[in-house]
Enzyme design. Sequence first.
Site, PDB file in Angstrom:
ATOM      1  N   HIS A  73       1.023   5.119   1.186  1.00 50.72           N
ATOM      2  CA  HIS A  73       0.408   6.119   2.059  1.00 50.72           C
ATOM      3  C   HIS A  73       0.411   7.471   1.351  1.00 50.72           C
ATOM      4  O   HIS A  73       1.446   7.884   0.803  1.00 50.72           O
ATOM      5  CB  HIS A  73       1.241   6.313   3.332  1.00 50.72           C
ATOM      6  CG  HIS A  73       1.264   5.165   4.271  1.00 50.72           C
ATOM      7  ND1 HIS A  73       0.511   5.131   5.418  1.00 50.72           N
ATOM      8  CD2 HIS A  73       1.965   4.005   4.257  1.00 50.72           C
ATOM      9  CE1 HIS A  73       0.748   4.012   6.074  1.00 50.72           C
ATOM     10  NE2 HIS A  73       1.637   3.298   5.391  1.00 50.72           N
ATOM     11  N   HIS A 102       0.848  -1.199   0.000  1.00 53.02           N
ATOM     12  CA  HIS A 102       0.000   0.000   0.000  1.00 53.02           C
ATOM     13  C   HIS A 102       0.879   1.243   0.000  1.00 53.02           C
ATOM     14  O   HIS A 102       1.955   1.258   0.600  1.00 53.02           O
ATOM     15  CB  HIS A 102      -0.943   0.021   1.210  1.00 53.02           C
ATOM     16  CG  HIS A 102      -0.243  -0.153   2.518  1.00 53.02           C
ATOM     17  ND1 HIS A 102       0.161  -1.380   2.996  1.00 53.02           N
ATOM     18  CD2 HIS A 102       0.165   0.756   3.437  1.00 53.02           C
ATOM     19  CE1 HIS A 102       0.757  -1.236   4.166  1.00 53.02           C
ATOM     20  NE2 HIS A 102       0.783   0.065   4.456  1.00 53.02           N
TER      21      HIS A 102
HETATM   22  P1  AMP Z   1       2.162   0.278   7.333  1.00 51.65           P
HETATM   23  O1  AMP Z   1       2.674   0.499   8.724  1.00 51.65           O
HETATM   24  O2  AMP Z   1       2.912   1.004   6.260  1.00 51.65           O
HETATM   25  O3  AMP Z   1       2.027  -1.210   7.038  1.00 51.65           O
HETATM   26  O4  AMP Z   1       0.725   0.933   7.323  1.00 51.65           O
HETATM   27  C1  AMP Z   1      -0.433   0.291   7.729  1.00 51.65           C
HETATM   28  C2  AMP Z   1      -1.477   1.362   7.898  1.00 51.65           C
HETATM   29  O5  AMP Z   1      -2.752   0.743   7.872  1.00 51.65           O
HETATM   30  C3  AMP Z   1      -1.406   2.103   9.238  1.00 51.65           C
HETATM   31  O6  AMP Z   1      -1.236   3.507   9.002  1.00 51.65           O
HETATM   32  C4  AMP Z   1      -2.746   1.807   9.921  1.00 51.65           C
HETATM   33  O7  AMP Z   1      -3.267   2.905  10.622  1.00 51.65           O
HETATM   34  C5  AMP Z   1      -3.606   1.428   8.740  1.00 51.65           C
HETATM   35  N1  AMP Z   1      -4.693   0.506   9.031  1.00 51.65           N
HETATM   36  C6  AMP Z   1      -4.593  -0.690   9.665  1.00 51.65           C
HETATM   37  N2  AMP Z   1      -5.794  -1.301   9.721  1.00 51.65           N
HETATM   38  C7  AMP Z   1      -6.673  -0.463   9.110  1.00 51.65           C
HETATM   39  C8  AMP Z   1      -8.073  -0.519   8.859  1.00 51.65           C
HETATM   40  N3  AMP Z   1      -8.810  -1.586   9.252  1.00 51.65           N
HETATM   41  N4  AMP Z   1      -8.649   0.514   8.212  1.00 51.65           N
HETATM   42  C9  AMP Z   1      -7.911   1.584   7.832  1.00 51.65           C
HETATM   43  N5  AMP Z   1      -6.588   1.689   8.022  1.00 51.65           N
HETATM   44  C10 AMP Z   1      -5.965   0.682   8.658  1.00 51.65           C
END
Ligand code: AMP
Length: 144
Positions: free
Chosen positions: A101, A99
């Site tokens: 950001h 993903h």
């Molecule tokens: P990363 O640390 O780059 O893997 O980012 C994962 C991101 O996913 C974090 O910023 C979380 O806040 C976000 N996240 C995790 N679960 C959810 C969810 N169910 N809905 C929306 N965002 C999420």
Amino acid sequence: MEECIFCQIANGKRDAEIIYSDEKVMAFMDHRPIGRGHILVLPREHYRDVFEIPDDILCRVSVIAKKLSIAVKRTFNPLGINLIENNGTDAGQTIFHFHIHIIPRYDSRYNNELAKVAWGRKVVSPDVLRETREKIQKNLETGK
Ligand code: AMP
Ligand code: ZN
């Protein structure tokens, strides 16, 4: 094995605030936003990280990330926007489904952990840069 959280969202099994969706790409609001308008953009199919995602899907995800960044800029006019993509636990990855950001910045001091790392950097010698560049170039595959 339990399906990954982002696959669950992509398959409609878990709620999220979806802002964009097509047959290959989707985007939803990060539920713990760093700033107002923090969005995650991802492929519907499960790829762990940048090493797994196919080039054509990466291109589609990137183009949508650009379009959404423009929309965020038009909407909230942040001071700046980071596009960040983490690979591996030590790079900050916590969800192992690729993903990007989109992180709008509203703090003019850019006062976060990344900035502390950036401020602590030292300029290295041209020799070190050349040696490093040569090593990486030996492993660079292009034209696939
Ligand atoms: P990363 O640390 O780059 O893997 O980012 C994962 C991101 O996913 C974090 O910023 C979380 O806040 C976000 N996240 C995790 N679960 C959810 C969810 N169910 N809905 C929306 N965002 C999420
Ligand atoms: Zn997944």
